[in-house]
Motif scaffolding. Sequence first.
Motif, short mmCIF file in Angstrom:
data_model
loop_
_atom_site.label_atom_id
_atom_site.label_comp_id
_atom_site.label_asym_id
_atom_site.label_seq_id
_atom_site.Cartn_x
_atom_site.Cartn_y
_atom_site.Cartn_z
N PHE A 111 0.73 -1.22 0.01
CA PHE A 111 -0.04 0.18 0.05
C PHE A 111 0.91 1.23 0.09
CE2 PHE A 111 -2.01 3.48 2.37
CZ PHE A 111 -3.10 3.64 1.49
N LEU A 112 1.71 1.23 0.88
CA LEU A 112 2.78 2.74 0.88
C LEU A 112 3.28 2.69 -0.34
CD1 LEU A 112 4.47 2.13 4.50
CD2 LEU A 112 2.86 3.80 3.77
N GLY A 113 4.08 1.60 -1.05
CA GLY A 113 4.85 1.50 -2.03
C GLY A 113 3.91 2.17 -3.41
N LEU A 114 2.65 1.80 -3.36
CA LEU A 114 1.83 2.14 -4.49
C LEU A 114 1.20 3.79 -4.45
CD1 LEU A 114 -0.36 -1.32 -5.39
CD2 LEU A 114 1.51 -0.20 -6.64
N PHE A 115 0.65 3.79 -3.30
CA PHE A 115 -0.23 4.90 -2.98
C PHE A 115 0.56 6.25 -2.15
CE2 PHE A 115 -3.25 1.45 -3.08
CZ PHE A 115 -3.86 1.99 -4.28
N VAL A 116 1.81 6.03 -1.72
CA VAL A 116 2.76 6.87 -1.54
C VAL A 116 4.03 7.02 -2.08
CG1 VAL A 116 3.39 8.16 1.00
CG2 VAL A 116 1.42 6.47 1.04
N VAL A 117 4.87 6.03 -1.86
CA VAL A 117 6.23 6.09 -2.64
C VAL A 117 6.02 6.42 -4.04
CG1 VAL A 117 8.43 4.97 -2.72
CG2 VAL A 117 7.17 4.64 -0.79
N LEU A 118 5.19 5.88 -4.86
CA LEU A 118 5.25 6.10 -6.18
C LEU A 118 4.86 7.59 -6.45
CD1 LEU A 118 3.85 3.01 -7.69
CD2 LEU A 118 6.07 4.00 -7.81
N PRO A 119 3.85 8.19 -5.72
CA PRO A 119 3.47 9.70 -5.97
C PRO A 119 4.65 10.48 -5.49
CG PRO A 119 1.63 8.44 -5.05
CD PRO A 119 2.84 7.60 -5.09
N ILE A 120 5.43 10.36 -4.72
CA ILE A 120 6.69 10.88 -4.16
C ILE A 120 7.59 10.96 -5.24
CG2 ILE A 120 8.52 10.96 -2.56
CD1 ILE A 120 6.63 10.18 -0.31
N LEU A 121 7.87 9.77 -5.83
CA LEU A 121 8.81 9.64 -6.99
C LEU A 121 8.47 10.70 -8.00
CD1 LEU A 121 9.92 5.85 -6.58
CD2 LEU A 121 11.16 7.82 -5.84
N PHE A 122 7.21 10.50 -8.42
CA PHE A 122 6.67 11.32 -9.66
C PHE A 122 6.85 12.70 -9.24
CE2 PHE A 122 3.19 14.07 -11.03
CZ PHE A 122 3.56 13.49 -12.35
N LEU A 123 6.75 13.31 -7.81
CA LEU A 123 6.70 14.59 -7.62
C LEU A 123 8.43 14.94 -7.61
CD1 LEU A 123 4.18 15.30 -4.81
CD2 LEU A 123 3.98 16.17 -7.16
N LEU A 124 9.18 14.09 -7.16
CA LEU A 124 10.49 14.35 -7.06
C LEU A 124 10.98 14.41 -8.66
CD1 LEU A 124 11.76 12.13 -4.33
CD2 LEU A 124 11.62 14.72 -4.09
#
Length: 124
Positions: free
Chosen positions: A6-19
């Motif tokens: 869940f963290l990977g899909l819905f939190v980490v991926l959006p963070i990587l996109f923003l970065l």
Amino acid sequence: MTYARFLGLFVVLPILFLLARYRRTLSWRGLAPLGLLLIIVYAATSPWDNMAVKWGLWGFDPERIWGVKLGYLPLEEYLFFGLQTLLVGLWARDRLERALAKRVAEAQKPVHAERTLESSEVSP
């Protein structure tokens, strides 16, 4: 779904996109306030979240977590505190930068005063 997935899909991926999207405008100086915010989030959230789990208000399915616990909370919950704060902080920082840039651009536009021409200014 595990907590980590869940963290990977819905939190980490959006963070990587923003970065990736804002990599040109990000700097350590610009990210420093997020560090302070993370300290505040962990200091404020950890105690009451631990107490809530201790008192049975909610819990975590052992089959959906890694099994590493700090106090009463799984490691994934602590990661969630920080990653969610980082995600919202990056998004809010970008929105604030855009709003400020727009305000500066509007302030630098030349002012055109509209007025009617006097009869002496109009050629016959």
